[in-house]
Design an enzyme around this catalytic site. Structure first.
Site, PDB file in Angstrom:
ATOM      1  N   ARG A   2       0.815  -1.235   0.000  1.00  0.00           N
ATOM      2  CA  ARG A   2       0.000   0.000   0.000  1.00  0.00           C
ATOM      3  C   ARG A   2       0.844   1.279   0.000  1.00  0.00           C
ATOM      4  NH1 ARG A   2      -3.185  -3.081   3.648  1.00  0.00           N
ATOM      5  NH2 ARG A   2      -4.938  -3.953   2.529  1.00  0.00           N
ATOM      6  N   ARG A  18      -4.090  21.433 -14.346  1.00  0.00           N
ATOM      7  CA  ARG A  18      -3.042  20.496 -14.772  1.00  0.00           C
ATOM      8  C   ARG A  18      -3.233  20.038 -16.219  1.00  0.00           C
ATOM      9  NH1 ARG A  18       0.060  15.785 -11.269  1.00  0.00           N
ATOM     10  NH2 ARG A  18       1.380  15.089 -12.983  1.00  0.00           N
ATOM     11  N   LYS A  67       2.514  11.297 -11.421  1.00  0.00           N
ATOM     12  CA  LYS A  67       1.737  10.364 -12.250  1.00  0.00           C
ATOM     13  C   LYS A  67       2.582   9.118 -12.480  1.00  0.00           C
ATOM     14  CE  LYS A  67      -1.226  13.400 -14.998  1.00  0.00           C
ATOM     15  NZ  LYS A  67      -1.511  13.873 -16.368  1.00  0.00           N
ATOM     16  N   HIS A 115      -0.656  11.200 -28.190  1.00  0.00           N
ATOM     17  CA  HIS A 115      -0.936   9.818 -27.753  1.00  0.00           C
ATOM     18  C   HIS A 115      -1.576   9.020 -28.877  1.00  0.00           C
ATOM     19  CE1 HIS A 115      -0.888  10.722 -23.119  1.00  0.00           C
ATOM     20  NE2 HIS A 115       0.316  10.547 -23.631  1.00  0.00           N
ATOM     21  N   GLU A 160       9.212  18.568 -24.723  1.00  0.00           N
ATOM     22  CA  GLU A 160       8.414  18.862 -23.518  1.00  0.00           C
ATOM     23  C   GLU A 160       8.810  20.229 -22.940  1.00  0.00           C
ATOM     24  OE1 GLU A 160       5.814  17.202 -22.424  1.00  0.00           O
ATOM     25  OE2 GLU A 160       6.037  15.074 -22.875  1.00  0.00           O
ATOM     26  N   LYS A 190       6.185  23.066 -13.758  1.00  0.00           N
ATOM     27  CA  LYS A 190       5.450  21.838 -13.422  1.00  0.00           C
ATOM     28  C   LYS A 190       5.051  21.851 -11.941  1.00  0.00           C
ATOM     29  CE  LYS A 190       4.485  17.223 -14.252  1.00  0.00           C
ATOM     30  NZ  LYS A 190       4.632  16.053 -15.061  1.00  0.00           N
ATOM     31  N   ASN A 219      -1.033  18.908 -20.753  1.00  0.00           N
ATOM     32  CA  ASN A 219      -1.329  17.940 -21.813  1.00  0.00           C
ATOM     33  C   ASN A 219      -1.323  18.581 -23.200  1.00  0.00           C
ATOM     34  OD1 ASN A 219      -1.655  15.911 -19.921  1.00  0.00           O
ATOM     35  ND2 ASN A 219      -3.820  16.371 -19.616  1.00  0.00           N
ATOM     36  N   HIS A 230      -0.770  16.480 -26.215  1.00  0.00           N
ATOM     37  CA  HIS A 230      -0.733  15.067 -25.812  1.00  0.00           C
ATOM     38  C   HIS A 230      -1.895  14.253 -26.386  1.00  0.00           C
ATOM     39  CE1 HIS A 230       2.538  16.280 -23.317  1.00  0.00           C
ATOM     40  NE2 HIS A 230       2.626  15.113 -22.714  1.00  0.00           N
ATOM     41  N   HIS A 237       8.248   9.359 -27.284  1.00  0.00           N
ATOM     42  CA  HIS A 237       7.095  10.061 -26.711  1.00  0.00           C
ATOM     43  C   HIS A 237       7.170  11.566 -27.038  1.00  0.00           C
ATOM     44  CE1 HIS A 237       3.938  11.149 -23.898  1.00  0.00           C
ATOM     45  NE2 HIS A 237       4.767  12.001 -23.312  1.00  0.00           N
ATOM     46  N   GLU A 254      -5.334  16.774 -11.470  1.00  0.00           N
ATOM     47  CA  GLU A 254      -5.779  17.157 -12.817  1.00  0.00           C
ATOM     48  C   GLU A 254      -7.295  17.378 -12.921  1.00  0.00           C
ATOM     49  OE1 GLU A 254      -3.443  15.485 -16.111  1.00  0.00           O
ATOM     50  OE2 GLU A 254      -5.321  15.218 -17.165  1.00  0.00           O
TER      51      GLU A 254
HETATM   52  P1  NAD Z   1      12.504   5.870 -21.979  1.00  0.00           P
HETATM   53  O1  NAD Z   1      12.332   5.724 -20.537  1.00  0.00           O
HETATM   54  O2  NAD Z   1      12.013   4.785 -22.872  1.00  0.00           O
HETATM   55  O3  NAD Z   1      14.051   6.143 -22.287  1.00  0.00           O
HETATM   56  C1  NAD Z   1      14.473   6.302 -23.618  1.00  0.00           C
HETATM   57  C2  NAD Z   1      15.674   5.438 -23.963  1.00  0.00           C
HETATM   58  O4  NAD Z   1      16.840   6.088 -23.486  1.00  0.00           O
HETATM   59  C3  NAD Z   1      15.662   4.051 -23.355  1.00  0.00           C
HETATM   60  O5  NAD Z   1      16.158   3.146 -24.315  1.00  0.00           O
HETATM   61  C4  NAD Z   1      16.666   4.156 -22.207  1.00  0.00           C
HETATM   62  O6  NAD Z   1      17.325   2.936 -21.952  1.00  0.00           O
HETATM   63  C5  NAD Z   1      17.633   5.176 -22.740  1.00  0.00           C
HETATM   64  N1  NAD Z   1      18.306   5.994 -21.723  1.00  0.00           N
HETATM   65  C6  NAD Z   1      17.731   6.592 -20.649  1.00  0.00           C
HETATM   66  N2  NAD Z   1      18.631   7.349 -20.016  1.00  0.00           N
HETATM   67  C7  NAD Z   1      19.794   7.223 -20.676  1.00  0.00           C
HETATM   68  C8  NAD Z   1      21.087   7.763 -20.498  1.00  0.00           C
HETATM   69  N3  NAD Z   1      21.343   8.662 -19.548  1.00  0.00           N
HETATM   70  N4  NAD Z   1      22.059   7.390 -21.352  1.00  0.00           N
HETATM   71  C9  NAD Z   1      21.795   6.511 -22.356  1.00  0.00           C
HETATM   72  N5  NAD Z   1      20.583   5.979 -22.598  1.00  0.00           N
HETATM   73  C10 NAD Z   1      19.598   6.338 -21.756  1.00  0.00           C
HETATM   74  O7  NAD Z   1      11.809   7.189 -22.555  1.00  0.00           O
HETATM   75  P2  NAD Z   1      11.445   8.618 -21.955  1.00  0.00           P
HETATM   76  O8  NAD Z   1      11.262   9.476 -23.147  1.00  0.00           O
HETATM   77  O9  NAD Z   1      12.346   9.043 -20.877  1.00  0.00           O
HETATM   78  O10 NAD Z   1      10.029   8.377 -21.270  1.00  0.00           O
HETATM   79  C11 NAD Z   1       8.872   8.076 -22.017  1.00  0.00           C
HETATM   80  C12 NAD Z   1       7.839   7.514 -21.082  1.00  0.00           C
HETATM   81  O11 NAD Z   1       7.538   8.483 -20.093  1.00  0.00           O
HETATM   82  C13 NAD Z   1       6.541   7.158 -21.762  1.00  0.00           C
HETATM   83  O12 NAD Z   1       6.100   5.917 -21.295  1.00  0.00           O
HETATM   84  C14 NAD Z   1       5.600   8.253 -21.302  1.00  0.00           C
HETATM   85  O13 NAD Z   1       4.263   7.827 -21.252  1.00  0.00           O
HETATM   86  C15 NAD Z   1       6.129   8.553 -19.939  1.00  0.00           C
HETATM   87  N6  NAD Z   1       5.793   9.901 -19.445  1.00  0.00           N
HETATM   88  C16 NAD Z   1       5.245   9.989 -18.205  1.00  0.00           C
HETATM   89  C17 NAD Z   1       4.935  11.225 -17.678  1.00  0.00           C
HETATM   90  C18 NAD Z   1       4.405  11.330 -16.284  1.00  0.00           C
HETATM   91  O14 NAD Z   1       3.994  12.427 -15.879  1.00  0.00           O
HETATM   92  N7  NAD Z   1       4.424  10.282 -15.511  1.00  0.00           N
HETATM   93  C19 NAD Z   1       5.192  12.392 -18.423  1.00  0.00           C
HETATM   94  C20 NAD Z   1       5.765  12.262 -19.682  1.00  0.00           C
HETATM   95  C21 NAD Z   1       6.069  11.005 -20.185  1.00  0.00           C
HETATM   96  N1  GLY Z   2       2.812  14.973 -18.223  1.00  0.00           N
HETATM   97  C1  GLY Z   2       1.562  15.555 -17.851  1.00  0.00           C
HETATM   98  C2  GLY Z   2       1.370  15.646 -16.386  1.00  0.00           C
HETATM   99  O1  GLY Z   2       2.244  15.318 -15.604  1.00  0.00           O
HETATM  100  O2  GLY Z   2       0.326  16.052 -15.959  1.00  0.00           O
END
Ligand code: NAD
Ligand code: GLY
Length: 360
Positions: free
Chosen positions: A121, A241, A143, A252, A185, A227, A245, A248, A265, A237
């Site tokens: 939990r 918030r 998130k 998406h 972003e 942020k 998006n 997005h 992304h 949200e």
């Molecule tokens: P990712 O986590 O897939 O990383 C991208 C690639 O870079 C991967 O292959 C990873 O192994 C590599 N990598 C990471 N750091 C590295 C480094 N320092 N050196 C070398 N390689 C490295 O992609 P991302 O763009 O970071 O994240 C995308 C994800 O984040 C999506 O799933 C998206 O939905 C999510 N997201 C979430 C939120 C949220 O608020 N929670 C916001 C935006 C995006």
């Molecule tokens: N990436 C959108 C949010 O965190 O609300």
């Protein structure tokens, strides 16, 4: 070194932005009063690069620590992978005081955060974002979640980290394409709230492409400030918030329509942002100069404006089942001018179709 605070009713946390910070992560977590066993979750690429440094720092601060690495990429945001991490946690005997530490990009952060939110939990959650995108967006704001076969991020929670540690030194190994995806972003923050940030990006593109630490610190801390400001007012949200998006909804849809594999992304969000500024111009909300400024900045960072491999009608069906829709209506974040956006559901379908045809 810069520090940004996120103040929420259930407690505040800091975002540390520095170079070399992962070597101090053990001490920083211990300073929060957290001790015991720790589980570091990473992916196979990042774990191989930085797992040892993080483990060493934790051990130096007397943590008993183990590392689990998942395959890199969106496919790891999956309940089966969550179960593997639970198995590891149970096997290690993690209890409610034991931190789960995400070391990686947004995929690892969302996944490990979901585990931290649900294991026993909820256990302390620490974010060590290693992509630019994760530093400015996914590691901040709470998130967390995984994908469902029928849609992205459909299973999740709001669960805030206790600490975010953004170490600029890890960006040395980040591929240019990932850096640019993160810049998408940051451009978003400029468009929604900060014309000075937008201008800074225009004037410092060479420095940013070369990973200049001062320029990165500036744009990461400004983005995190925005942020934090948004999340502090509307953590779950309900309204404000939604501005985060921007781009997005279509972004998406582009990701979904291409199997979450063709576009990063941030790239899909770039297509989505360009589409919504076009939509805003067609609605008479913003000028053609605003559209041009966004188009040029996205171009400078080699971000896509179109998704020629998508079909407008398929994108439309993704839009209709977006999880952000309320009562079947799409929530649009549209642009009045740089630094000012508006949230509305009132957009004629013909205009949406026109824009979808233009970007495909
Ligand atoms: P990712 O986590 O897939 O990383 C991208 C690639 O870079 C991967 O292959 C990873 O192994 C590599 N990598 C990471 N750091 C590295 C480094 N320092 N050196 C070398 N390689 C490295 O992609 P991302 O763009 O970071 O994240 C995308 C994800 O984040 C999506 O799933 C998206 O939905 C999510 N997201 C979430 C939120 C949220 O608020 N929670 C916001 C935006 C995006
Ligand atoms: N990436 C959108 C949010 O965190 O609300």
């Amino acid at each position: 070194m810069a520090e940004v605070k996120v103040e929420l009713p259930q407690g505040a946390y800091s975002i540390h932005i520095s170079s070399g910070g992962i070597n101090s992560v053990g001490r920083l977590i211990r300073d929060l009063g957290i001790q015991e066993k720790a589980l570091v979750v990473s992916d196979e690429i990042v774990g191989a690069l930085y797992g040892e440094a993080v483990i060493k720092s934790l051990q130096n601060s007397r943590f008993e620590v183990e590392l689990i690495c998942v395959p890199p990429g969106e496919k790891s945001k999956d309940m089966a992978v969550v179960m593997e991490i639970y198995n590891k946690a149970v096997g290690m005997g993690l209890d409610r005081r034991s931190p789960v530490i995400a070391l990686g990009g947004g995929v690892v952060g969302d996944l490990a955060g979901f585990v931290a939110a649900t294991y026993m939990r909820g256990v302390p959650f620490i974010q060590i974002p290693t992509t630019l995108l994760a530093m400015v967006d996914s590691s901040v704001g709470g998130k967390v979640g995984v994908n469902h076969p029928l849609g992205k991020n459909l299973i999740g929670a709001f669960y805030q980290p206790r600490l975010v540690l953004a170490d600029l030194a890890v960006l040395d190994t980040l591929p240019a394409r990932e850096l640019h995806a993160g810049l998408a972003e940051i451009i978003k923050y400029g468009i929604i709230n900060d014309t000075a940030l937008f201008t800074y990006l225009q004037k410092n593109c060479a420095q940013l492409r070369n990973k200049d630490e001062d320029a990165l610190t500036e744009v990461i801390s400004r983005s995190c400030h925005i942020k934090a400001w948004v999340v502090e007012q509307d953590e779950k949200e309900n309204h404000l918030r939604m501005i985060l998006n921007l781009g997005h909804t279509i972004g998406h849809a582009v990701e979904g329509n291409t199997g979450y594999s063709r576009y990063r992304h941030g790239e899909a969000i770039a297509v989505g942002m360009y589409a919504v500024v076009l939509l805003s111009q067609y609605l008479g909300l913003c000028t053609v100069q605003t559209v041009e400024a966004v188009r040029e900045l996205l171009n400078v960072f080699e971000l896509p404006l179109t998704a020629k491999d998508c079909q407008p009608d398929q994108l439309m069906s993704f839009l209709k089942r977006d999880k952000k829709n309320i009562g079947g209506a799409i929530n649009w974040v549209l642009v009045r001018k740089l630094g000012e956006v508006v949230i509305t559901r009132d957009v004629p379908t013909e205009l949406i179709q026109r824009v979808l045809c233009e970007i495909t």
